[in-house]
Design an enzyme around this catalytic site. Structure first.
Site, mmCIF file in Angstrom:
data_model
loop_
_atom_site.group_PDB
_atom_site.id
_atom_site.type_symbol
_atom_site.label_atom_id
_atom_site.label_comp_id
_atom_site.label_asym_id
_atom_site.label_seq_id
_atom_site.Cartn_x
_atom_site.Cartn_y
_atom_site.Cartn_z
ATOM 1 N N GLU A 44 10.057 1.404 10.335
ATOM 2 C CA GLU A 44 10.998 2.361 9.820
ATOM 3 C C GLU A 44 10.459 3.650 9.905
ATOM 4 O O GLU A 44 9.649 4.117 9.047
ATOM 5 C CB GLU A 44 11.694 2.196 8.412
ATOM 6 C CG GLU A 44 12.471 1.233 8.299
ATOM 7 C CD GLU A 44 14.038 1.486 8.557
ATOM 8 O OE1 GLU A 44 14.286 2.761 8.792
ATOM 9 O OE2 GLU A 44 14.731 0.620 8.608
ATOM 10 N N CYS A 68 13.709 11.148 6.579
ATOM 11 C CA CYS A 68 13.773 10.971 7.698
ATOM 12 C C CYS A 68 15.056 11.034 8.520
ATOM 13 O O CYS A 68 14.936 11.293 9.635
ATOM 14 C CB CYS A 68 13.486 9.113 7.795
ATOM 15 S SG CYS A 68 14.560 8.328 6.859
ATOM 16 N N LYS A 79 1.031 -1.085 -0.018
ATOM 17 C CA LYS A 79 -0.091 0.040 0.002
ATOM 18 C C LYS A 79 1.118 1.330 -0.040
ATOM 19 O O LYS A 79 1.656 1.388 0.884
ATOM 20 C CB LYS A 79 -0.949 0.164 1.268
ATOM 21 C CG LYS A 79 -1.703 1.291 1.432
ATOM 22 C CD LYS A 79 -1.307 2.053 2.504
ATOM 23 C CE LYS A 79 -2.007 3.388 2.625
ATOM 24 N NZ LYS A 79 -1.592 4.389 1.623
ATOM 25 N N GLY A 112 7.174 5.123 7.606
ATOM 26 C CA GLY A 112 6.226 6.311 7.794
ATOM 27 C C GLY A 112 6.258 6.838 9.220
ATOM 28 O O GLY A 112 7.537 6.671 10.075
ATOM 29 N N SER A 113 5.386 7.799 9.815
ATOM 30 C CA SER A 113 5.610 8.362 10.861
ATOM 31 C C SER A 113 5.466 7.694 12.162
ATOM 32 O O SER A 113 4.946 6.254 12.075
ATOM 33 C CB SER A 113 4.807 9.613 11.065
ATOM 34 O OG SER A 113 3.429 9.067 10.955
ATOM 35 N N THR A 114 6.284 7.918 13.411
ATOM 36 C CA THR A 114 6.199 7.087 14.611
ATOM 37 C C THR A 114 4.864 6.924 15.135
ATOM 38 O O THR A 114 4.382 5.721 15.518
ATOM 39 C CB THR A 114 7.009 7.810 15.591
ATOM 40 O OG1 THR A 114 8.522 7.836 14.984
ATOM 41 C CG2 THR A 114 7.228 7.168 16.814
ATOM 42 N N THR A 124 1.935 6.669 13.293
ATOM 43 C CA THR A 124 1.416 5.650 12.322
ATOM 44 C C THR A 124 1.904 4.528 12.903
ATOM 45 O O THR A 124 1.107 3.199 12.750
ATOM 46 C CB THR A 124 1.274 5.817 11.140
ATOM 47 O OG1 THR A 124 1.094 7.270 10.698
ATOM 48 C CG2 THR A 124 0.461 5.047 10.187
ATOM 49 N N GLY A 125 3.302 4.443 12.903
ATOM 50 C CA GLY A 125 3.879 3.303 13.269
ATOM 51 C C GLY A 125 3.368 2.679 14.381
ATOM 52 O O GLY A 125 3.087 1.380 14.641
HETATM 53 P P1 NDP Z 1 2.371 8.594 7.772
HETATM 54 O O1 NDP Z 1 2.726 7.929 8.882
HETATM 55 O O2 NDP Z 1 1.449 9.491 7.662
HETATM 56 O O3 NDP Z 1 1.922 7.579 6.546
HETATM 57 C C1 NDP Z 1 2.894 6.281 6.055
HETATM 58 C C2 NDP Z 1 1.847 5.535 5.511
HETATM 59 O O4 NDP Z 1 0.958 4.927 6.457
HETATM 60 C C3 NDP Z 1 0.978 5.950 4.366
HETATM 61 O O5 NDP Z 1 0.997 4.940 3.382
HETATM 62 C C4 NDP Z 1 -0.299 6.082 5.073
HETATM 63 O O6 NDP Z 1 -1.441 6.247 4.361
HETATM 64 C C5 NDP Z 1 -0.158 4.891 6.096
HETATM 65 N N1 NDP Z 1 -1.280 5.055 7.178
HETATM 66 C C6 NDP Z 1 -1.752 6.184 7.859
HETATM 67 N N2 NDP Z 1 -2.618 5.739 8.610
HETATM 68 C C7 NDP Z 1 -2.764 4.358 8.733
HETATM 69 C C8 NDP Z 1 -3.382 3.322 9.523
HETATM 70 N N3 NDP Z 1 -4.204 3.831 10.538
HETATM 71 N N4 NDP Z 1 -3.360 2.112 9.014
HETATM 72 C C9 NDP Z 1 -2.419 1.995 8.316
HETATM 73 N N5 NDP Z 1 -1.533 2.731 7.475
HETATM 74 C C10 NDP Z 1 -1.768 4.059 7.723
HETATM 75 O O7 NDP Z 1 3.860 9.093 7.276
HETATM 76 P P2 NDP Z 1 4.149 9.957 5.713
HETATM 77 O O8 NDP Z 1 3.617 9.425 4.804
HETATM 78 O O9 NDP Z 1 3.798 11.271 5.954
HETATM 79 O O10 NDP Z 1 5.505 9.934 5.755
HETATM 80 C C11 NDP Z 1 6.499 10.726 6.380
HETATM 81 C C12 NDP Z 1 7.222 9.908 7.689
HETATM 82 O O11 NDP Z 1 7.717 8.862 7.043
HETATM 83 C C13 NDP Z 1 8.266 10.620 8.333
HETATM 84 O O12 NDP Z 1 7.961 10.500 9.826
HETATM 85 C C14 NDP Z 1 9.640 10.027 7.982
HETATM 86 O O13 NDP Z 1 10.356 10.246 8.999
HETATM 87 C C15 NDP Z 1 8.977 8.717 7.767
HETATM 88 N N6 NDP Z 1 10.168 7.767 6.856
HETATM 89 C C16 NDP Z 1 10.809 7.086 7.427
HETATM 90 C C17 NDP Z 1 12.092 6.363 6.744
HETATM 91 C C18 NDP Z 1 12.850 5.524 7.490
HETATM 92 O O14 NDP Z 1 13.498 4.704 6.849
HETATM 93 N N7 NDP Z 1 13.101 5.632 8.830
HETATM 94 C C19 NDP Z 1 11.965 6.689 5.170
HETATM 95 C C20 NDP Z 1 11.068 7.545 4.853
HETATM 96 C C21 NDP Z 1 10.062 8.172 5.635
HETATM 97 P P3 NDP Z 1 -1.761 7.552 3.592
HETATM 98 O O15 NDP Z 1 -1.561 7.208 2.311
HETATM 99 O O16 NDP Z 1 -3.304 7.824 4.092
HETATM 100 O O17 NDP Z 1 -0.733 8.672 4.135
#
Ligand code: NDP
Length: 493
Positions: free
Chosen positions: A261, A296, A185, A238-240, A242-243
């Protein structure tokens, strides 16, 4: 190349790619795919729904169980992944255009991702496909115990938008190299390159249904994927915040293992002994503004020894003020818009918050309110450890400088946030560099003595610490993460 002209030829097709073909989503609701450079809609995207995920997981499960990929030799997997890497490079123009139009990355950066970064990563994992070996423990003449890796099964992968094609590859390549089936996804902000990857994987020889991509919202498809009992592991970028939700969803369903991550607030510690202020400043600005600060591990938290702080800040401000964002479709553009109006609002709120909390804005960025999500860099000096701008991930072109006087103070500041992704230490003192590398709580610590290195790549495995997540993706260890370790005992004559 006239990228604007080329962009008009893009044919948008955003729907679930399941079992080797596009199918309409079961959801009739849509949202708009907005180009952040213009704030105009490119096309509609289906919200997606639990039924889309259910279909994808069922297909992936069936293909995993029939062994069409999980039971082929690792050499075949390597061959297919190498072919995929070649096809990605061949299709770099289309992939780059999709990423640039959807999330505003400058076209030359998107080209680099599609031509070099993503294929390079795939080749690296392809090379590990036949090297995932277990152990044999001979207990006595009639007993041998083997430890062997097996693929986990169906991997649910959820990705962020900041490096669309690369983030997708970082999930699917190690998972596929280890023999799993995948349901991916991608982010709602930039799903198209992941869909294109699924088409290319098929062309490369991946059996249909082994890689499925379901676009849509996190609250619909993301959540359904993390909750699905047919998914054997979720790998998330993604973000902490959402993680943490993903862990909760796993706990509420089948307790599937989770790899996270997440975000970061990486410290960059500069000691006066480094000498080369201009070199450090150039690297600072480059590292902080790369991808408009939407990285990130972005270099946005600078801890500087008092003795050199004034000169370093002066140089950073001079360089950052020259970095003005522009149309991402121009080849000369280095900084494009932020990825979305929501990102722009987030950065604006943090800049206001920093000023309110008493940090000194030595460079205040311009924030274009409409007609494109353009935001130029802001630099805050004399930021105090309690301020939100230095504790929380901003994910935009905002640099914070903190000053320190002793090594102990530097370590305390470096470890003073919830995050633990990466860190950099600038010093020429070998003893100090070893002490800091040991003391800083981060998945990776890089010791630097100079600003620019050719061929700077990160291929070593590392595991995020603290709120930045856990689990390993890069390298051979990445294949281990997507495998389960089984012991098989042969007992008796
Ligand atoms: P988000 O946490 O907002 O979203 C990440 C993904 O999770 C998206 O596909 C999002 O969907 C999905 N999501 C959101 N809510 C849910 C849920 N309830 N259940 C399941 N999936 C969900 O992060 P961002 O997309 O804004 O990305 C930025 C973040 O990613 C930053 O914190 C950055 O540091 C981190 N990041 C970390 C990396 C690493 O390697 N450590 C690398 C790249 C980024 P939707 O499509 O709706 O947004």
């Amino acid at each position: 190349m006239d990228w604007s002209e080329l962009s008009a030829t893009v044919k948008w097709n955003i729907q679930p790619f399941i079992g080797g073909r596009y199918r309409p989503s079961d959801s009739t609701e849509v949202f708009q795919n907005v180009n952040p450079a213009t704030e105009l809609s490119l096309c509609d995207i289906p919200n997606g729904c639990a039924q889309d995920i259910d279909q994808a997981v069922r297909v992936a499960r069936q293909r995993f169980d029939d062994g069409c990929w999980s039971n082929v030799s690792p050499f075949r997997r390597m061959e297919v992944l190498l072919k995929l890497a070649e096809l990605i490079t061949k299709n770099k123009i289309q992939l780059a255009l999709l990423d640039t139009l959807e999330m505003g990355k400058p076209i030359t950066a998107s080209l680099f991702d599609a031509e070099t970064f993503a294929p390079g990563l795939i080749r690296s994992w392809a090379g590990y496909a036949d090297k995932l070996m277990g152990l044999a423990a001979p207990i006595n003449s009639s007993t041998v115990v083997l430890n062997t890796y097996q693929p986990r099964g169906v991997i649910g992968a959820i990705t962020a938008w900041n490096f669309p094609v690369v983030n997708a590859v970082v999930k699917l390549a190690p998972a596929l190299a280890a023999g799993n089936a995948v349901v991916l996804k991608p982010s709602e902000l930039a799903p198209s390159s992941a869909l294109k990857l699924a088409e290319l994987a098929l062309e490369a020889g991946l059996p249909e249904g082994v890689l499925n991509v379901v676009p849509g919202l996190g609250s619909t498809v993301g959540q359904a994927l993390a909750l699905h009992p047919g998914v054997d592991m979720v790998s998330f970028t993604g973000s902490t915040g959402t993680g943490r939700k993903i862990m909760e969803l796993s706990g509420r369903s089948n307790g599937k293992p989770v790899l996270l991550e997440c975000g970061g607030k990486s410290p960059h510690v500069v000691f006066a002994d480094i000498g080369d202020i201009e070199g450090v400043a150039a690297a600072t600005v480059e590292g902080a503004l790369w991808n408009q600060g939407q990285v990130c591990s972005a270099h946005t938290r600078w801890l500087v020894e008092e003795e050199i702080a004034d000169s370093l800040v002066e140089s950073i401000v001079r360089r950052a003020s020259q970095r003005q964002p522009d149309d991402p479709l121009k080849e000369a553009t280095i900084d494009g818009p932020l990825a979305s109006p929501a990102q722009r609002a987030r950065v604006k709120a943090y800049v206001e918050e920093g000023t309110k909390s008493g940090a000194r804005a030595v460079l205040r960025g311009m924030i274009q309110e409409r007609g494109g999500c353009y935001v130029s860099p802001t630099v805050f000096d004399r930021v105090q450890p309690h301020m939100r701008i230095v504790r929380e991930e901003i994910f935009g072109p905002v640099l914070c400088v903190q000053r320190f006087s002793t090594e102990e103070e530097a370590v305390a500041l470096a470890n003073g946030t919830d995050y633990g992704l990466e860190a950099t230490v600038w010093t020429r003192d070998m003893g100090r560099s070893k002490r800091l590398a040991h003391a800083i709580k981060a998945g990776g610590v890089s010791i630097r003595t100079s600003g620019k290195q050719d061929g700077e790549v990160f291929v070593l495995s590392q595991e995020p610490q603290k709120a930045s997540g856990f689990g390993v993706e890069i390298g051979l260890k990445g294949l281990e993460s997507y495998s389960t370790l089984k012991s098989i005992s042969f007992i008796g004559a």
